[in-house]
Scaffold this motif. Structure first.
Motif, PDB file in Angstrom:
ATOM      1  N   LEU A  34      -4.604  -3.559  -1.881  1.00 56.45           N
ATOM      2  CA  LEU A  34      -4.717  -3.000  -0.534  1.00 56.45           C
ATOM      3  C   LEU A  34      -5.104  -1.528  -0.532  1.00 56.45           C
ATOM      4  CD1 LEU A  34      -1.499  -4.370   1.171  1.00 56.45           C
ATOM      5  CD2 LEU A  34      -3.831  -4.974   1.711  1.00 56.45           C
ATOM      6  N   LYS A  35      -5.343  -0.950  -1.693  1.00 55.63           N
ATOM      7  CA  LYS A  35      -5.451   0.503  -1.828  1.00 55.63           C
ATOM      8  C   LYS A  35      -6.382   1.184  -0.813  1.00 55.63           C
ATOM      9  CE  LYS A  35      -5.791   4.021  -5.365  1.00 55.63           C
ATOM     10  NZ  LYS A  35      -6.113   4.307  -6.733  1.00 55.63           N
ATOM     11  N   ASN A  94       0.869  -1.168   0.000  1.00 56.83           N
ATOM     12  CA  ASN A  94       0.000   0.000   0.000  1.00 56.83           C
ATOM     13  C   ASN A  94       0.910   1.223   0.000  1.00 56.83           C
ATOM     14  OD1 ASN A  94      -1.982   1.899   0.350  1.00 56.83           O
ATOM     15  ND2 ASN A  94      -2.864   0.968   2.169  1.00 56.83           N
TER      16      ASN A  94
END
Length: 155
Positions: free
Chosen positions: A46-47, A12
């Protein structure tokens, strides 16, 4: 091997831009069969994900794991809530941290360690806009110094 090392699957990158990360914790993830296969195929994002404490347990929300192509009817819901495995003392520490104003628990990266999927959680405080600008200026200055140093070595 220290925390966060191993076979890194996803990171991320925006987390370190948006938060001052103060502490990190390594947690296991409770997954279904097709989810681990998709993770090993690097089909995970995972943004926009975050971790939160529900009923005394740590859970991971909004982590997208794509469908496994050969999974047919056994496939999972891509955005389902996933339980994280932490020691009780660590969860209690995190409860105390998140009760303080401005602190969040953000997944920084997912990796495979000894055959198990792990997530590196960061406890961070949100950055203001001017903090983000300052970080970008420092990165640009550092890049410029390194470039000048390399050019000087060539001469």
């Amino acid at each position: 091997m220290t925390k966060g090392e191993g076979n890194v699957i996803a990171q991320n990158k925006k987390a370190r831009h948006d938060y001052f990360i103060e502490e990190t914790y390594e947690a296991g993830i409770v997954l279904q069969g097709t989810e681990i296969k998709s993770i090993r195929a690097r089909r995970v994002n995972l943004k926009d994900s975050f971790a939160k404490i529900q009923n005394g347990e740590m859970v991971l929300l909004n982590m997208h794991i794509s469908h496994y192509e050969q999974g047919n009817r056994y496939n999972h819901d891509p955005l389902r809530t996933r339980k994280l495995l932490l020691h009780r003392k660590e969860i209690d520490k995190l409860i105390g941290k998140t009760k303080e104003q401005g602190y969040s628990i953000i997944p920084l990266k997912i990796y495979i360690k000894n055959g198990f999927a792990k997530v590196l959680l960061g406890v961070g405080k949100g950055k203001k806009k001017y903090d983000k600008r300052e970080d970008l200026k420092q990165k640009a200055a550092k890049r410029e110094i390194e470039r000048a140093f390399r050019e000087r070595q060539k001469m």
